[in-house]
Design an enzyme around this catalytic site. Structure first.
Site, PDB file in Angstrom:
ATOM      1  N   HIS A   1       0.848  -1.270  -0.059  1.00 24.63           N
ATOM      2  CA  HIS A   1      -0.463   0.405   0.002  1.00 24.63           C
ATOM      3  C   HIS A   1       0.603   1.441   0.197  1.00 24.63           C
ATOM      4  O   HIS A   1       1.837   1.566   0.699  1.00 24.63           O
ATOM      5  CB  HIS A   1      -0.902   0.452   1.494  1.00 24.63           C
ATOM      6  CG  HIS A   1      -1.757   1.228   1.449  1.00 24.63           C
ATOM      7  ND1 HIS A   1      -1.834   2.856   1.728  1.00 24.63           N
ATOM      8  CD2 HIS A   1      -3.031   0.837   1.360  1.00 24.63           C
ATOM      9  CE1 HIS A   1      -2.823   2.760   1.477  1.00 24.63           C
ATOM     10  NE2 HIS A   1      -4.337   1.897   1.487  1.00 24.63           N
TER      11      HIS A   1
ATOM     12  N   GLN B   1      -4.821  -4.979   7.087  1.00 28.52           N
ATOM     13  CA  GLN B   1      -5.277  -6.102   7.301  1.00 28.52           C
ATOM     14  C   GLN B   1      -4.845  -7.411   7.079  1.00 28.52           C
ATOM     15  O   GLN B   1      -6.253  -8.465   7.099  1.00 28.52           O
ATOM     16  CB  GLN B   1      -5.438  -6.279   5.297  1.00 28.52           C
ATOM     17  CG  GLN B   1      -5.553  -4.809   4.389  1.00 28.52           C
ATOM     18  CD  GLN B   1      -7.026  -4.620   4.518  1.00 28.52           C
ATOM     19  OE1 GLN B   1      -7.580  -5.169   4.811  1.00 28.52           O
ATOM     20  NE2 GLN B   1      -6.914  -3.145   4.064  1.00 28.52           N
TER      21      GLN B   1
ATOM     22  N   CYS C   1      -4.984   2.265  -3.801  1.00 32.37           N
ATOM     23  CA  CYS C   1      -3.995   3.244  -2.873  1.00 32.37           C
ATOM     24  C   CYS C   1      -2.464   1.766  -2.952  1.00 32.37           C
ATOM     25  O   CYS C   1      -1.508   2.015  -2.286  1.00 32.37           O
ATOM     26  CB  CYS C   1      -3.690   3.303  -1.595  1.00 32.37           C
ATOM     27  SG  CYS C   1      -4.542   4.277  -0.934  1.00 32.37           S
TER      28      CYS C   1
ATOM     29  N   ASP D   1       3.383  -3.707   8.155  1.00 31.48           N
ATOM     30  CA  ASP D   1       2.012  -3.408   8.304  1.00 31.48           C
ATOM     31  C   ASP D   1       0.889  -4.528   8.358  1.00 31.48           C
ATOM     32  O   ASP D   1       0.235  -5.024   7.071  1.00 31.48           O
ATOM     33  CB  ASP D   1       1.927  -2.967   6.894  1.00 31.48           C
ATOM     34  CG  ASP D   1       0.375  -2.940   6.387  1.00 31.48           C
ATOM     35  OD1 ASP D   1      -0.402  -2.469   7.018  1.00 31.48           O
ATOM     36  OD2 ASP D   1       0.239  -1.135   5.564  1.00 31.48           O
TER      37      ASP D   1
ATOM     38  N   LYS E   1     -10.330  -0.207  10.632  1.00 29.64           N
ATOM     39  CA  LYS E   1     -10.483  -1.354   9.855  1.00 29.64           C
ATOM     40  C   LYS E   1     -10.654  -2.965  10.683  1.00 29.64           C
ATOM     41  O   LYS E   1     -11.197  -4.298  10.174  1.00 29.64           O
ATOM     42  CB  LYS E   1      -9.452  -1.706   9.547  1.00 29.64           C
ATOM     43  CG  LYS E   1      -9.204  -0.585   8.013  1.00 29.64           C
ATOM     44  CD  LYS E   1      -8.010  -1.457   7.170  1.00 29.64           C
ATOM     45  CE  LYS E   1      -7.019  -0.175   6.302  1.00 29.64           C
ATOM     46  NZ  LYS E   1      -8.343   0.179   5.742  1.00 29.64           N
TER      47      LYS E   1
HETATM   48  N1  C6P Z   1      -6.391   0.520   3.023  1.00 28.55           N
HETATM   49  C1  C6P Z   1      -8.260   0.160   1.282  1.00 28.55           C
HETATM   50  O1  C6P Z   1      -9.373   0.052   0.668  1.00 28.55           O
HETATM   51  P1  C6P Z   1      -5.363   3.629   7.035  1.00 28.55           P
HETATM   52  O2  C6P Z   1      -5.602   4.824   5.839  1.00 28.55           O
HETATM   53  O3  C6P Z   1      -3.603   4.339   7.614  1.00 28.55           O
HETATM   54  O4  C6P Z   1      -5.985   3.388   8.053  1.00 28.55           O
HETATM   55  O5  C6P Z   1      -4.557   2.948   6.372  1.00 28.55           O
HETATM   56  C2  C6P Z   1      -3.541   2.450   5.242  1.00 28.55           C
HETATM   57  C3  C6P Z   1      -3.001   1.237   5.281  1.00 28.55           C
HETATM   58  C4  C6P Z   1      -1.591   0.490   4.962  1.00 28.55           C
HETATM   59  N2  C6P Z   1      -1.959  -0.292   4.522  1.00 28.55           N
HETATM   60  C5  C6P Z   1      -2.621  -1.421   4.375  1.00 28.55           C
HETATM   61  C6  C6P Z   1      -2.118  -2.793   3.892  1.00 28.55           C
HETATM   62  C7  C6P Z   1      -4.072  -0.859   4.493  1.00 28.55           C
HETATM   63  O6  C6P Z   1      -5.181  -1.851   3.093  1.00 28.55           O
HETATM   64  C8  C6P Z   1      -3.757   0.271   4.298  1.00 28.55           C
HETATM   65  C9  C6P Z   1      -5.736   1.188   4.016  1.00 28.55           C
HETATM   66  C10 C6P Z   1      -7.814   1.023   2.507  1.00 28.55           C
HETATM   67  O7  C6P Z   1      -7.554  -0.637   0.959  1.00 28.55           O
HETATM   68  C11 C6P Z   1      -7.504   2.879   2.579  1.00 28.55           C
HETATM   69  S1  C6P Z   1      -6.452   3.226   1.160  1.00 28.55           S
END
Ligand code: C6P
Length: 411
Positions: free
Chosen positions: A122, A202, A365, A199, A225
């Protein structure tokens, strides 16, 4: 017994209609819906205990502090952290990763060093390292993917060397659903002396995760999430390592003593929490953790595995559907990315919305990954605890209906 239909009753938003149809929410990888208990916890906090934390000696401040710190304990237990020292509240995963980039990487990396990422990251786990590379002269390397969308770990040993100072990777791809073997990569990274950041944006919401078993140095995830509110994230860091790091942001709460020309730092974890945090959000996150603890994370994973297997089978029946990723629910979390003939994923997403079905469409992203696949984007259905096979059936039926609108796009 895990009963998703019963679980649905806890989520007020699932009662609403979209374009006159039952809401079928399949955009859980972006953010999940919130149960009534989480919404109530935030309301109750504001109605009963609202105050600033760590500062006051009055009753409300003590109550707010106890609630906030209680959620830190709950969070530590949820990820098997052993102690609360290594559990830092941030705004989200992105901020947690940036904290490590600023407070650790920028101080330790130099020209000739390498940061090893994967081809499936991401932007939140790519752009901070691009900035670090630009500031320090370190180089970014990438573990490639196999044609099945899994990490090509045969290449790992060749990519790891004494130059590798950090290996930072997603525990589950938000596009392909691929589950990463965290322990294996961590062990091999540590063998060359590299630090490891996971990370887990997910992963923590969808499967049991234990940071001590994983033996990682850092792990980042977001409350929104996993049934919690937006504006709360977590960075877990090994306390011995966090101890050696400089603060990320300066201000109130993160200091011990302040003089005109210098300051000393608060103990862990507060050294990394400058200013008034999202207290109500953290309190509500505690209710989300209670909810997930009641379900049990092994049961959550099993439910999503069943649903993913069903979705892969149903979508796979249509020859016009191209599915990206492992296509195997054993090795894939509750995320299915696909395209339908030549229909643009945004058009498909818009037509599905007319049927009350919320999916995400686009690059998610992960622009470099889209380039690797030579596509502009995908449609993505992602599942959580309240989704059922009925939701998958509704998705498949709506795709068929949408296809009739674009009948020329895949003939
Ligand atoms: N992915 C998706 O629709 P934040 O925005 O900081 O809470 O999470 C960022 C992020 C980082 N790593 C991974 C693997 C992610 O999937 C995400 C967020 C969302 O896939 C929003 S772009």
């Amino acid at each position: 017994m895990f009963d998703a239909k019963l679980i649905q009753k806890d989520f007020p938003i699932l009662n609403r209609q979209v374009h006159g149809k039952r809401l079928v929410y399949l955009d859980n990888a972006a953010t999940t819906q919130k149960p009534a208990s989480v919404i109530a916890a935030e309301k109750e906090y504001y109605e009963q205990s609202n105050s600033n934390i760590h500062r006051g000696i009055h009753t409300l401040s003590e109550e707010a502090t106890t609630q906030y710190e209680g959620v830190r304990e709950k969070t530590a237990a949820f990820i098997g952290a052993g102690s609360t020292e290594g559990v830092i509240f941030t705004r989200n995963t992105t901020e947690a990763i940036n904290l490590v980039a600023w407070s650790w990487a920028r101080r330790h990396l130099k020209k000739g060093d390498e940061v090893l990422l994967t081809a499936a990251e991401h932007h939140s786990n790519l752009v901070p390292w691009q900035l670090v590379a630009r500031a320090t002269g370190a180089k970014l390397q990438f573990i490639p993917l196999t044609p099945q969308g899994e990490l090509d770990l045969k290449r790992l040993d060749a990519l790891l060397s004494r130059r590798t100072k950090l290996v930072s990777f997603t525990a589950m791809s938000n596009v392909l659903g691929t589950i990463t073997p965290v322990k294996d990569i961590t062990r091999r990274a540590h063998a060359v002396g590299a630090k490891v950041l996971v990370d887990a944006a997910q992963a923590v919401p969808h499967m049991p995760i234990n940071v001590q078993e994983a033996a990682c140095d850092f792990l980042a995830f977001s409350a929104h999430k996993m049934l919690g509110p937006t504006g709360v994230g977590v960075l877990y860091g090994r306390p011995e390592l966090l101890d050696t790091m400089e603060p990320f942001l300066g201000g109130g709460d993160m200091i011990l003593e302040v003089w005109r020309d210098h300051s000393t730092w608060n103990e862990l974890p507060w050294k990394f929490e400058a200013g008034t945090p999202n207290i109500s959000g953290v309190v509500a996150f505690g209710a989300a953790l209670n909810y997930l603890n009641r379900l049990g994370m092994a049961a959550v994973r099993q439910h999503e595995k069943d649903l993913t297997a069903y979705a892969l089978a149903q979508l796979g029946k249509d020859p016009h559907v191209t599915i990206y990723g492992p296509r195997d629910a054993e090795r894939q979390g509750g995320v299915v990315s696909f395209n339908y003939g030549a229909i643009h994923p945004h058009d498909l997403g818009t037509l599905l919305d007319q049927e009350g079905i919320a999916i995400r469409a686009g690059h998610h992203c992960c622009q470099p990954l889209m380039r690797d696949y030579d596509i502009s984007g995908t449609a993505r259905a992602s599942f959580y605890v309240y989704n059922t096979r009925d939701d998958v059936d509704a998705l498949v039926a709506a795709i068929k209906k949408a296809a009739t609108v674009f009948s020329g796009a895949f003939s």
